[in-house]
Design a protein around this motif. Sequence first.
Motif: not given
Length: 285
Positions: A41-60
């Motif tokens: 659970x947390x935020x994956x920050x990449x060069x062109x955007x971010x992915x928000x995860x909750x228990x291994x699933x992408x929520x935003x």
Amino acid sequence: MTAVRTAEPPRLPVRTKTAAGGRGWGGVSPMLTRLAAEQATGVLVRERGTLHLAEGLVVHADSPSAPGLDMLLTAHGTLSPEAWQRALTEADDGHSVGSHLVDGGHLASGALELCQLTALYDAAYFALAPSSTPGRFRYGSAHPLGPIHPVPVAALEHETLRRRDLLHRIWPDPRTDEAPLIRADPVAAPALTRRQQTVLDRVNGKRTAPDIARELGRPAFHTLVDVRRLMAAGVVSPLPVPAQPKPAQPPPTRGEPPPPTGPEQLPPDPHTILLKRLRDALEAL
């Protein structure tokens, strides 16, 4: 009764579909796959955007190249900007933004889910674009929007690759995705759909495809599809990049000869002179 078979009409030419690996882009994000496996659970920050995860699933997902959920909801009157801001202000750990909008009667749960999935896949397409910069993951709490419709990482990667392949089949040059667009002057202008004409009306030599998407309040990927089809039809093209002038050579320092500018200014090669004399002597025999 005798059955009569007629020949099938010839099919229109279509680019040959190959595996995603044939395009040179292979997988999407090994780090994202590992985070899904560990149910992070947390935020994956990449060069062109971010992915928000909750228990291994992408929520935003967020990306500067894609309109956010707020823009998709408010651009065409689905939700008022005031209701969105009020939901952001009043949301807390026990009452997410999504549940606030639904419980307050501002949105039906189905409409919110549809818009959230549209915005998530749209931003994730850009966030998961190939990059030379490594991603960073910050462990923490989930996104305040709440898990409206969490998406498995495998499904998100599959859809991202499908969209890349679709754009490649329409027109393989990706410059139209980010460069300012200009109108071309085709010999015979094709008939355009209403949506394509709306995109073309906003091509002015300054706006990019994501700029047009934000102005129209539409998903950015859908606009990329329209722009590449316009490019394939010869209606638009990316703004040419001006050629960079070659840097001038510094003047020679005092007391040194100027550098040679061509082969004719180089001193004669002794070996070349010797070979020429030998040839001349052989021809004289």
